[in-house]
Design an enzyme around this catalytic site. Structure first.
Site, PDB file in Angstrom:
ATOM      1  CE  LYS A   1      -3.399   2.039   3.129  1.00 28.64           C
ATOM      2  NZ  LYS A   1      -4.629   2.119   4.035  1.00 28.64           N
TER       3      LYS A   1
ATOM      4  NE  ARG B   1      -6.144  -4.349  11.168  1.00 32.32           N
ATOM      5  CZ  ARG B   1      -5.356  -2.659  11.008  1.00 32.32           C
ATOM      6  NH1 ARG B   1      -4.388  -2.861  10.841  1.00 32.32           N
ATOM      7  NH2 ARG B   1      -5.675  -1.523  12.191  1.00 32.32           N
TER       8      ARG B   1
HETATM    9  O1  F6P Z   1       1.468  -2.542   2.516  1.00 30.35           O
HETATM   10  P1  F6P Z   1       2.027  -1.986   3.376  1.00 30.35           P
HETATM   11  O2  F6P Z   1       2.421  -0.590   2.680  1.00 30.35           O
HETATM   12  O3  F6P Z   1       3.426  -2.317   2.587  1.00 30.35           O
HETATM   13  O4  F6P Z   1       1.872  -2.528   4.842  1.00 30.35           O
HETATM   14  C1  F6P Z   1       2.311  -4.218   5.173  1.00 30.35           C
HETATM   15  C2  F6P Z   1       1.782  -4.181   6.540  1.00 30.35           C
HETATM   16  O5  F6P Z   1       2.703  -3.168   7.680  1.00 30.35           O
HETATM   17  C3  F6P Z   1       1.100  -3.037   7.826  1.00 30.35           C
HETATM   18  O6  F6P Z   1       1.346  -1.361   8.333  1.00 30.35           O
HETATM   19  C4  F6P Z   1       2.197  -2.755   9.096  1.00 30.35           C
HETATM   20  O7  F6P Z   1       2.405  -4.069   9.908  1.00 30.35           O
HETATM   21  C5  F6P Z   1       0.427  -3.653   8.169  1.00 30.35           C
HETATM   22  O8  F6P Z   1      -0.725  -2.867   8.439  1.00 30.35           O
HETATM   23  C6  F6P Z   1       0.377  -3.747   6.675  1.00 30.35           C
HETATM   24  O9  F6P Z   1      -0.886  -4.554   6.080  1.00 30.35           O
END
Ligand code: F6P
Length: 541
Positions: A199, A258
């Protein structure tokens, strides 16, 4: 809320000595009365200590916490993630053709439908061999992501194995080089598509693994960027990494990590099972959403599941909850639920900024049955702690020629739930031993070890079989359950500040491990461990 909690706790004390089995004796219709059906699922929560009066107290709690108003606010796009000032609209991803939904003055539906259509076109092109690698049609897909950018698709791809008719999907999450090494080792870079799922597109693990995968591909392929896809809210960072805009599938900040398997983060699942079945997966979740939005609290499956959870965790003080799918393909569901539930409701400060005056959400853990029976079920049956269990069970498997396996699976699941509730008395244990020709002092010595206290709560979530639609409904059920529990506890389930401190410290420790910095504001134990690692595990001095 305080008087409602007090009333519930007083009620708990009044019924503390009452065995669950006695509730069945008192009410012949208990099995039906303490069950609820929705979206193809049936939840039986009759083998718990919750009774009509207890449920009335619990429902008063849900009502008093404003669950319905909060639910409606979520679905209409209000900024209920208050600590981050964001709406929470993952539900909109599974209803792409719904009525206009305006967030910050913009109708978000066309964007959702447009992205879904782009994903479908991409998936169709890959599956048909129109999007190809340097060496031919794509045979393997590697999703690189972590947390919500890994657990959802990895779990769902495994869960829906009978529906796979696309490329093989693999998942790399851990920054441990062993993970990316072992996954890439068996693959042909010229026929592999790499999905960078993040994300934020800043996550250390994902960025490190993505760079390694790009190097691996660059060693074999002239244009590695052509075999990369990004799933991210940060298109600019994906572009800087070298992924062209037409290969970036974006989503908005109102989709939490999530909760993101329903959108672009689900691309690997769509590649595996195809766009049509992915739509079925969305439709199953949408069916659960429709139920959650319209059913009164007292007949809402997510609300009832949440209230049983509150009864166990906050009222009875059971610190953990075991999730045991009697469905091997749901092996990753407990890990998925650990993030969903513990990252959402594992918080000690409420929405009002004050400390909670009761436990936060419980510790969630589990493994598939029947494996758990030969591992941890001993403790659940006879240990000193009570662990409420949530069983998941399909009435039918996909392997028609192995129906006898499935019957054994079902028998074992139902037997576990029954044994947990009924237990075995000392008299029954004695009778069993004397039937085995034991007697006297030896019988007495052995008998107590064979006693099961019983009265251990469990629920069963039953579905016909694990289709894409069923899986969608199951996941949406759990999402809404977590939401309801969060509302009742006064928690914001949509932030995750608790993951930050460790990340920051890891950043400051890396130069110490590289030898490009010394000391810093770290404790003596940490510095000694760093020195030992640098000395290859050998204690300094
Ligand atoms: O999709 P990203 O931004 O790489 O984040 C991955 C994961 O890291 C977190 O922000 C924290 O562990 C989660 O909530 C999220 O799913």
């Amino acid at each position: 809320m305080a008087p409602l909690w007090r009333a519930l706790e007083q009620y708990r004390d009044r019924v503390a000595a009452r065995p669950i089995a006695a509730l069945f004796d008192a009410d012949p219709a208990r099995a039906e009365a303490f069950s609820v059906s929705a979206a193809g699922l049936m939840l039986d929560y009759s083998k718990t200590g919750v009774c009509a009066q207890g449920m009335a107290h619990l429902l008063a709690l849900a009502d008093g916490a404003g669950v319905e108003a909060r639910r409606d606010a979520m679905f209409r796009g209000a900024a209920i993630n208050e600590t981050e000032g964001r709406a929470v609209l993952h539900t909109a991803l599974r209803d792409p053709d719904g009525p206009p939904l305006v967030v910050d003055g913009v109708d978000v539906r066309p964007g959702i439908a447009g992205t879904l259509a782009r994903m479908e076109a991409m998936a169709a092109d890959v599956r048909a061999g129109r999007v190809r690698g340097a060496g031919g049609a794509i045979t393997d897909v590697v999703n690189i992501g972590i947390g919500g950018s890994d657990l959802g698709p990895a779990m769902a791809v495994q869960a829906l194995a009978p529906y796979h008719d696309g490329p093989r999907c693999h998942f790399v999450s851990n920054v441990d080089g062993a993970h990316v090494h072992d996954v890439l080792a068996g693959l042909d870079p010229a026929r592999t598509l790499v999905i960078v799922a993040s994300k934020t597109f800043t996550t250390l693990e994902t960025m490190t693994n993505a760079a390694t995968a790009r190097d691996w591909m660059a060693r074999a392929v002239a244009d590695p960027g052509a075999q990369f896809v990004a799933l991210s809210s940060a298109g600019d960072r994906a572009a800087a990494f070298g992924i062209p805009p037409d290969r970036v599938f974006g989503f908005e900040d109102w989709v939490g990590g999530r909760y993101s398997v329903w959108g672009p983060i689900g691309l690997s699942l769509m590649l595996a099972i195809g766009p049509e079945r992915f739509r079925d997966f969305l439709a199953g979740a949408a069916a659960m959403d429709a139920h959650f939005r319209s059913a009164p609290l007292a007949s809402s499956m997510p609300v009832l599941l949440a209230l049983v959870g509150v009864w166990h965790a906050q009222v009875c003080g059971h610190a953990t909850r075991a999730v045991i799918p009697y469905d091997q393909r749901l092996a990753r569901l407990p890990a998925y639920l650990q993030q969903l539930e513990m990252e959402s409701n594992g918080k000690r400060v409420g929405m009002d900024g004050r400390d909670l005056d009761r436990p936060s959400g419980p510790i969630v853990w589990g493994e598939p049955g029947t494996n758990g029976q030969h591992a941890f079920m001993q403790l659940i049956h006879q240990g000193t702690r009570v662990v409420p269990v949530e069983f998941l069970l399909a009435a039918r498997g996909h392997e028609a020629d192995l129906a006898h396996h499935h019957r054994l699976l079902v028998a074992n699941c139902l037997a576990q739930a029954e044994a947990l509730m009924r237990g075995r008395t000392l008299e029954a244990a004695r009778a069993g031993l004397s039937a085995a020709a034991l007697g006297g002092a030896e019988l007495e010595r052995q008998a107590r070890h064979r006693v099961f206290p019983g009265n251990r709560p469990s629920t069963v979530l039953l579905y016909s079989r694990l289709t894409p639609r069923m899986l969608g409904a199951v996941l949406a059920l759990y999402e809404h359950r977590v939401f309801v529990e969060g509302v009742i506890l006064g928690i914001n389930p949509f932030d995750q500040w608790g993951v930050e401190l460790g990340k920051e410290l890891a950043v400051s420790l890396t130069p110490l491990l590289e030898g490009t910095a010394e000391g810093g504001a770290h404790d003596a134990s940490t510095l000694r461990l760093v020195a030992m690692v640098r000395a290859d595990g050998v204690a300094p001095g």
